[in-house]
Design a protein around this motif. Sequence first.
Motif: not given
Length: 704
Positions: A148-149, A152, A155-156, A169, A191-192, A194-195, A614, A618
């Motif tokens: 997930t890091a 993430h 996605i960012d 996703w 994660l969901r 966080a983003v 990044r 993470l």
Amino acid sequence: MGSLNTAPQPVAGDIATQRLLPRETPLPMAPSDLAKNRVPDRVPAAVAPAMAWRRGLILLSTAALTGAGGYEMYRVLEVGGVTVLEAMVLALFLVLLAWVAFSFASALAGFFVLLAHRPDAVNAELPSIASRTAMLLPTYNEDPHRLTARLHAIIDSLEATSHGELFDWYVLSDSTDPDIWVAEEKALLALRRAVGIPRLYYRHRADNTARKAGNISEWITRFGAVYDFMIVLDADSLMSGQTIVRLVRAMEINPTAGLVQTLPMIVNARSLFSRVQQFAGRLYGPMIAAGVAWWHGSEGNYWGHNAIIRVKAFAEAAALPQLRGRKPFGGHILSHDFVEAALMRRAGWGIYMLPTLSGSYEEVPPSLLDFAARDRRWCQGNLQHLAVVPARGLHWVSRLHFMVGIGAYLTAPLWLLFLLLGMLISLQARFVRPEYFPKGFSLFPTWPAQDPVLAIWVFGATMGLLLLPKLLSLVLLWTRRSVRRQFGGALRVSAGVIAEIVVSALMAPVMMIFQSIAVVEILAGRDAGWQTQRRDDGTVERRELYRKYGIPTLCGVAMAASAYAVSLPLLLWMSPVILGLVFAVPIGALTASPACGKLFGTPEEREAPAVLRRANELSAGAEIGIKPALVELREDAALLAFHLAQLPPARAVRPDMIDANLAVGRAKIDASDSFEQAAAHLSPREVFATLNDGSALSTVLRKR
């Protein structure tokens, strides 16, 4: 192309109690028939007029080099007449030299392609796109926090391009470890949140039929209809948002393209083994990729990840059949990517590669043993392609891809046989009294002899074909100041090339033995299974070192004794192979240990791209231990609610659908006086079955 208003929408409600899947939009897939030709129902992807002479040049160069080398080898052996053993050596030499020459010709083409390529001429402006794309991340018992890091970070990076709303996703889990499964859900839930985007979905398959290929196919048949493209990632994949946007644009401007493959660069290497692989891939990889892309054209290949695929093309052409017979040759196709690319090309879709597109990354196993374990599975998958090569309607270049993949593993036992025959000839000349006047009419005696001077020249020329592509990559780097600086300067990278050649030469004989054993095991009917790839440090226990490297060591000792029995010069001549085998244990331990320093530095190490930086930040902040699944769910009510929401609706149970693990698990739960007692007596498979059954799970968690 899809439009924004056709995007799947998540079910409304609190995130911890909703199922993280959109409404289903099925797209049918029917398994391809390898025995029937597939006539394209559209105008096929155009083959560039230059492809004919490019491919002819590669094949003619291969034939010329093989013919010249074979003739010289014949001159080495024909002194005094060619014996049966010498004829076998000559035949093996021709096959192996053809393999080396083919790779050399392709790499040489890549050298001239990149020599003429101007990196500063690439348009840096990010294009506009309008298509809907699904980002698919299949996973199987991977570390959920690192997974997930990386996701993430991607996605960012994509959200920063202002095109993020065009992408959905999906984390497609095939995990069978119950603890990892629940940890995945916990990490995805975090994660969901966080983003902060609602387009991040999660699906877990209780039955991972057909492995990764089945995982992707299941998604297409449930959700694929509203998407134009899908980008398939691997558990260790990393891609920048700009690269993803450029891939989508490449598909949009070429409506006959079915797939576009990137060249992933290796990152995050820590052990000596992985750092050598990272350095070699970063320095030599672009030239090799440019060469194959130059003559592959629209008949390229697929490596299973970090590629964009037209969903419609994949659904209509790339559904895999089951191969006839028993494992390891029968059943589901392991190396599915080659076959999927070939089937799409058969249906008229173009398969392309963009070797100069940066921003695509992956990781590599941390030790030679981990690499060999993964290689064993690939070996079985590639040998399965023997049943696919005769499929009707395939493009001849697609068949060539299969043969190259098969040859990548068959050459290992052929090299071993070549060495053993050479040793046998030497032993025969040393210990067996020659028959100077064989039976039958003969005016002159037959002298068992070879031309040693010419043999040295043939050996040197063969080694030149192997090493020259590495030196050409170094020449390319010398011609580009910016790239040279990114590698740390010409002197440092030159020293790195020399060190890489030495380390690779020491490891190559061990891999030759490992691959030869793998081929023999597969031919004997032994299945490789499906193991999780280790992605942490490469530290190997001493007992495992001795056990796994025992056979290569014994082979090295036997070769050394045989060579010394003939002569000391022969032992010295064989020393590059013998040293790697005799010292397999210390070499394996050394290359698996952590390695730092600047010798094998790469541009991504010196100045990490934003998405890599990044992801590592993470990942460093996500080093969280994984608790037992039942304990985790018992302690976290929100996670339990989330887990129950992800389970598919209960189905009516028939006698032929009874899950033995669930039945035994229920019995153990009912017989237990406490939660701790039940958890202690449930096997991992019984816990997994319990996690898939809401009723049984609630029963065990209610126990005190």
